[in-house]
Design a protein around this motif. Structure first.
Motif, PDB file in Angstrom:
ATOM      1  N   ILE A 138       0.852  -1.185   0.000  1.00 17.91           N
ATOM      2  CA  ILE A 138       0.000   0.000   0.000  1.00 17.91           C
ATOM      3  C   ILE A 138       0.886   1.232   0.000  1.00 17.91           C
ATOM      4  CG2 ILE A 138      -1.738   1.319   1.278  1.00 17.91           C
ATOM      5  CD1 ILE A 138      -2.569  -1.278   2.581  1.00 17.91           C
ATOM      6  N   SER A 139       0.482   2.195  -0.810  1.00 13.20           N
ATOM      7  CA  SER A 139       1.111   3.514  -0.825  1.00 13.20           C
ATOM      8  C   SER A 139      -0.014   4.523  -0.623  1.00 13.20           C
ATOM      9  CB  SER A 139       1.802   3.746  -2.170  1.00 13.20           C
ATOM     10  OG  SER A 139       2.261   5.076  -2.251  1.00 13.20           O
ATOM     11  N   VAL A 140       0.104   5.371   0.397  1.00 13.42           N
ATOM     12  CA  VAL A 140      -0.970   6.314   0.720  1.00 13.42           C
ATOM     13  C   VAL A 140      -0.535   7.734   0.381  1.00 13.42           C
ATOM     14  CG1 VAL A 140      -2.453   7.207   2.554  1.00 13.42           C
ATOM     15  CG2 VAL A 140      -1.760   4.811   2.578  1.00 13.42           C
ATOM     16  N   GLU A 141      -1.388   8.416  -0.376  1.00 18.18           N
ATOM     17  CA  GLU A 141      -1.207   9.841  -0.666  1.00 18.18           C
ATOM     18  C   GLU A 141      -2.521  10.534  -0.337  1.00 18.18           C
ATOM     19  OE1 GLU A 141       0.515  10.955  -4.417  1.00 18.18           O
ATOM     20  OE2 GLU A 141       1.611   9.077  -4.545  1.00 18.18           O
ATOM     21  N   GLY A 142      -2.514  11.346   0.717  1.00 16.27           N
ATOM     22  CA  GLY A 142      -3.750  11.986   1.155  1.00 16.27           C
ATOM     23  C   GLY A 142      -4.740  10.943   1.619  1.00 16.27           C
ATOM     24  N   VAL A 149      -6.119   8.685  -0.511  1.00 15.46           N
ATOM     25  CA  VAL A 149      -6.173   7.635  -1.527  1.00 15.46           C
ATOM     26  C   VAL A 149      -4.984   6.679  -1.348  1.00 15.46           C
ATOM     27  CG1 VAL A 149      -6.119   7.115  -4.003  1.00 15.46           C
ATOM     28  CG2 VAL A 149      -7.419   9.090  -3.159  1.00 15.46           C
ATOM     29  N   ALA A 150      -5.305   5.401  -1.275  1.00 12.03           N
ATOM     30  CA  ALA A 150      -4.288   4.372  -1.134  1.00 12.03           C
ATOM     31  C   ALA A 150      -4.211   3.555  -2.415  1.00 12.03           C
ATOM     32  CB  ALA A 150      -4.627   3.453   0.029  1.00 12.03           C
ATOM     33  N   THR A 151      -2.998   3.387  -2.939  1.00  9.63           N
ATOM     34  CA  THR A 151      -2.768   2.507  -4.074  1.00  9.63           C
ATOM     35  C   THR A 151      -2.419   1.134  -3.513  1.00  9.63           C
ATOM     36  OG1 THR A 151      -1.940   4.358  -5.377  1.00  9.63           O
ATOM     37  CG2 THR A 151      -1.395   2.148  -6.162  1.00  9.63           C
ATOM     38  N   VAL A 152      -3.013   0.097  -4.102  1.00  5.64           N
ATOM     39  CA  VAL A 152      -2.850  -1.272  -3.612  1.00  5.64           C
ATOM     40  C   VAL A 152      -2.307  -2.156  -4.737  1.00  5.64           C
ATOM     41  CG1 VAL A 152      -4.063  -3.290  -2.670  1.00  5.64           C
ATOM     42  CG2 VAL A 152      -4.807  -0.972  -2.041  1.00  5.64           C
TER      43      VAL A 152
END
Length: 124
Positions: A16-20, A22-25
């Protein structure tokens, strides 16, 4: 196997990468290698809700079919059409072009850091 330091990980081998909000999975290189050649990916549609710990899709490889479990709850705001059209992207570039979906969430659970994930994969 390289484990990117800036990502967070689950025991189910997702990153997981979180920006604000929104998390990219995606799934990790360890998972992709374990699966073998990925030939099919099923992902939810934009606008669908996913719940932490619940199945949100599946990946099929030449070895098996594996369910994908949501690492967090929220609404799917984007899916990576490239991996449904070219599933082998997950094998060749799991941490970049092989991402699966983006989820808008207000609750990011406690996850493993790179060192803890490395320890987990060495045990397994």
């Amino acid at each position: 196997m390289s484990i990117p330091q800036h990502l967070k990980y689950t025991k189910e081998h997702e990153w997981i990468s979180v920006e604000g909000d929104v998390a990219t999975v995606g799934i990790t290189a360890f998972a992709a290698e374990s699966l073998g050649d990925i030939v099919f990916v099923q992902l939810p549609a934009v606008g669908e809700k996913v719940a932490a710990g619940e199945v949100f899709g599946e990946v099929e490889s030449t070895k098996s079919v594996s369910e994908l479990y949501a690492p967090l709850s929220g609404e799917v705001v984007e899916v990576n059409d490239a991996v449904t059209e070219t599933p082998e992207l997950i094998n060749s570039d799991p941490f970049d072009q092989g991402w699966l979906l983006k989820v808008r969430t207000d609750d990011v659970p406690e996850l493993l850091d790179a060192a803890a994930y490395a320890a987990l994969t060495q045990e397994g």
